[in-house]
Design an enzyme around this catalytic site. Structure first.
Site, mmCIF file in Angstrom:
data_model
loop_
_atom_site.group_PDB
_atom_site.id
_atom_site.type_symbol
_atom_site.label_atom_id
_atom_site.label_comp_id
_atom_site.label_asym_id
_atom_site.label_seq_id
_atom_site.Cartn_x
_atom_site.Cartn_y
_atom_site.Cartn_z
ATOM 1 N N ARG A 86 46.979 41.032 39.173
ATOM 2 C CA ARG A 86 46.988 42.040 40.228
ATOM 3 C C ARG A 86 48.401 42.469 40.578
ATOM 4 O O ARG A 86 48.581 43.318 41.459
ATOM 5 C CB ARG A 86 46.357 41.438 41.467
ATOM 6 C CG ARG A 86 45.041 42.069 41.906
ATOM 7 C CD ARG A 86 44.596 41.329 43.147
ATOM 8 N NE ARG A 86 43.501 41.934 43.840
ATOM 9 C CZ ARG A 86 42.214 41.716 43.583
ATOM 10 N NH1 ARG A 86 41.863 40.944 42.589
ATOM 11 N NH2 ARG A 86 41.295 42.292 44.329
ATOM 12 N N ARG A 111 27.444 47.611 49.325
ATOM 13 C CA ARG A 111 27.487 46.218 48.868
ATOM 14 C C ARG A 111 27.411 45.272 50.070
ATOM 15 O O ARG A 111 26.712 44.256 50.031
ATOM 16 C CB ARG A 111 28.788 45.969 48.093
ATOM 17 C CG ARG A 111 28.992 44.515 47.726
ATOM 18 C CD ARG A 111 30.092 44.334 46.693
ATOM 19 N NE ARG A 111 31.423 44.395 47.254
ATOM 20 C CZ ARG A 111 32.528 44.380 46.534
ATOM 21 N NH1 ARG A 111 32.471 44.374 45.221
ATOM 22 N NH2 ARG A 111 33.706 44.413 47.099
ATOM 23 N N LYS A 170 34.104 45.888 38.725
ATOM 24 C CA LYS A 170 34.641 44.904 37.775
ATOM 25 C C LYS A 170 33.727 43.684 37.653
ATOM 26 O O LYS A 170 33.415 43.246 36.558
ATOM 27 C CB LYS A 170 36.028 44.405 38.238
ATOM 28 C CG LYS A 170 37.069 45.485 38.376
ATOM 29 C CD LYS A 170 38.440 44.885 38.709
ATOM 30 C CE LYS A 170 38.522 44.256 40.093
ATOM 31 N NZ LYS A 170 38.534 45.198 41.216
ATOM 32 N N ARG A 207 43.030 47.148 51.188
ATOM 33 C CA ARG A 207 42.958 46.666 49.809
ATOM 34 C C ARG A 207 43.274 47.785 48.833
ATOM 35 O O ARG A 207 43.902 47.563 47.798
ATOM 36 C CB ARG A 207 41.576 46.062 49.533
ATOM 37 C CG ARG A 207 41.435 44.646 50.087
ATOM 38 C CD ARG A 207 40.012 44.287 50.453
ATOM 39 N NE ARG A 207 39.116 44.320 49.313
ATOM 40 C CZ ARG A 207 37.777 44.462 49.418
ATOM 41 N NH1 ARG A 207 37.215 44.603 50.593
ATOM 42 N NH2 ARG A 207 37.047 44.492 48.351
ATOM 43 N N ARG A 266 30.735 39.494 52.824
ATOM 44 C CA ARG A 266 32.140 39.213 52.547
ATOM 45 C C ARG A 266 32.944 39.680 53.741
ATOM 46 O O ARG A 266 32.815 40.821 54.170
ATOM 47 C CB ARG A 266 32.582 39.992 51.301
ATOM 48 C CG ARG A 266 32.419 39.214 50.030
ATOM 49 C CD ARG A 266 32.877 40.008 48.850
ATOM 50 N NE ARG A 266 34.282 40.401 48.917
ATOM 51 C CZ ARG A 266 34.925 40.934 47.890
ATOM 52 N NH1 ARG A 266 34.306 41.132 46.740
ATOM 53 N NH2 ARG A 266 36.185 41.266 48.009
#
Ligand code: ADP
Length: 193
Positions: free
Chosen positions: A88, A127, A13, A146, A135
């Site tokens: 969300r 990532r 996204k 998640r 992160r």
């Protein structure tokens, strides 16, 4: 033009939202980036939400709704915006609808990135290895949390937008460029119509 980028964590996204921001000169509003900014700056809000985020949970609806309401009222959103990470939950989607209706605005498209979930874990691991600042929620265990939060609370937003005729499904398993091309085809077609 007002857009929503929709999809599970790691679907791409943010990558697509950044590209769309440049191409269409509309503002990317990433709730994840905003919240991480609050945590990094150690604001009161940041202190309240850092544990929730590290656990892969969702911060309270009221809080995020207020944040977005402030953002879309800014002059930089006048030409339009791309919501990345919001809504969300169903209450967030309903609140968004209400705030836009009051301003005489609307969402034009909900771009839903469809991905094979087993591949997401690998993507997110990659990532985590590539980003300069790690992160704290990009580890396998939190990602699984998640993903389950996504299924329980976020995926139910899809039928809401489908019923409104706004849902555009995108194959998110292709290259970044190919995904962008699919999105641009949809946007350009509707602009020409
Ligand atoms: P990803 O899309 O990769 O899951 P984000 O950067 O969008 O990551 O979000 C990271 C975290 O920020 C979420 O796991 C959640 O804790 C919090 N968050 C972001 N957007 C929202 C939202 N709209 N409502 C509640 N929590 C949010």
């Amino acid at each position: 033009m007002n857009l929503i980028m929709f999809g599970p964590p790691g679907a791409g996204k943010g990558t697509q939202a950044k590209l769309l921001q440049q191409t269409y000169k509309i503002k990317q509003l990433s709730t994840g980036d905003m919240l991480r900014g609050e945590v990094a700056a150690q604001t009161d809000l940041g202190r309240r939400i850092s544990d929730i985020m590290d656990d892969g949970g969702l911060v309270p609806d009221e809080l995020i709704i207020e944040l977005i309401a402030d953002c879309i009222a800014q002059p930089e959103c006048k030409r339009g915006f791309i919501l990345d990470g919001f809504p969300r939950t169903l209450p967030q989607a309903e609140a968004l609808n209400e705030m836009l209706t009051q301003k005489g605005q609307k969402i034009d498209h909900v771009l839903a990135l469809e991905v094979v979930e087993d591949d997401l874990v690998e993507r997110v691991k990659k990532r985590a290895g590539e980003t300069a600042i790690a992160r704290s929620d990009d580890n396998e265990e939190t990602l699984r949390r998640r993903l389950s939060v996504y299924h329980e609370q976020t995926a139910p937003v899809l039928p809401y937008y489908e019923a409104a005729g706004l849902l555009r499904k995108i194959d998110g398993m292709q290259s970044v460029e190919a995904v962008t091309a699919q999105i641009e085809t949809i946007l350009n077609k509707s602009a020409a119509a």
